[in-house]
Design a protein around this motif. Sequence first.
Motif, PDB file in Angstrom:
ATOM      1  N   VAL A 135       1.057  -1.520  -0.233  1.00  0.00           N
ATOM      2  CA  VAL A 135      -0.053  -0.629  -0.272  1.00  0.00           C
ATOM      3  C   VAL A 135       0.309   1.093   0.376  1.00  0.00           C
ATOM      4  N   MET A 326      -3.128   3.735  -1.098  1.00  0.00           N
ATOM      5  CA  MET A 326      -3.943   4.431   0.107  1.00  0.00           C
ATOM      6  C   MET A 326      -5.264   4.838  -0.369  1.00  0.00           C
ATOM      7  N   VAL A 348      -9.198  -0.794   3.753  1.00  0.00           N
ATOM      8  CA  VAL A 348      -8.080  -1.685   3.871  1.00  0.00           C
ATOM      9  C   VAL A 348      -7.054  -1.701   5.036  1.00  0.00           C
TER      10      VAL A 348
END
Length: 379
Positions: A135, A326, A348
Amino acid sequence: MSAESTPEPAIPGKDGSDGPRHRAGRRKKERSPHSKALRLMAWTAAGVVVLGGTGAGYVYFKLNGNIKSVDINQALGTDRPVKVDNGSENILVLGSDSRSGSNKKLGGGTDDGSARSDTAMIVHVYKGHKKASVVSIPRDTLVDRPECTDTKGVTHDAASGVMFNEAYSTGGAACTVKTVESITGLRMDHYLEVDFAGFEKLIDELGGVPVTTTKAIKDPQSHLDLKAGTHTLNGQQALGLVRTRHGVGDGSDLGRIQLQQAFIKALVNQVKHIGVLTSPTKLFDLANTATKAVTTDSDLGSVNSLTSFANGLKTISSKNMTMVTMPVEYDPANPNRVIIEKAKARLVWNALENDRPIPAAATKGTATGEAKGVVTSTP
């Protein structure tokens, strides 16, 4: 905070002897060509992580004196998220624009040896160490930085609505880890920071990295000129690829992240393909370059620790790596900045906390850089 370098031993086959801030969206001003080199940091670190694992033993040749480390645990103490004991690991991979040492010749940044963070990636290694999710955190994300204590013991007050990369310039690695843990609610098990001075050499020592470009990429500022097609990038070309911002896509920082993520996969594939164990000299050169390029947390700050860690990653291939940015949206008050799309970002972080795949819904409809698919790995 760092180990002193020691002389290289003889081995078989080898002679014994915040500048101007830029936006994450569409740009209105050109950036310095030198500052564009900074974006390679985070993906290089991710590549080095996998490089260590796929080398299957070459890390034993690394010199302890090459490995620089910082004691994150001591700096942060116990005021941190609880480690989830489910067999997974979270590694914060960070790059900085330090101009100390050999980085001075690359220009830009600061001349006093200080640094600002460039790009950060959270690498989540799933239980069994066969899959990973990466990420990326855009540097221009506006965040609330918590109070933090750096590795020198200096405490820094909290700040609201500041750029993410301000955490590093304020308190270095420890404050950056603290900020990431505050944003995500996840414990960072390890920390890797990359110096890009040896990047070109590392790529050249690997024999280049094959990629396929679906569009022509021409950017005079990053000295990159690639026609659509298949290329084996040498170190200079690879540097140009990860530096380019307006050479492809919408000219955004988010687009550059997409190019970097594609290059990570190509780098991982190349390391697995060439089989670095074929030459003792090549082994040592790669190990020597890689260890000089990274700073680790103190738990990884030795050859034995780094070897054990890297061996646990050697089964992860590019096809088993999920790479996302992100979830963010453009700041309504400033299109040069992005803000966290909190509901989607929570999807996430929950997935990683529970060691599950990141759901597609987490990134659907979020801000992107329009450069996805422009660079792919060459089979």
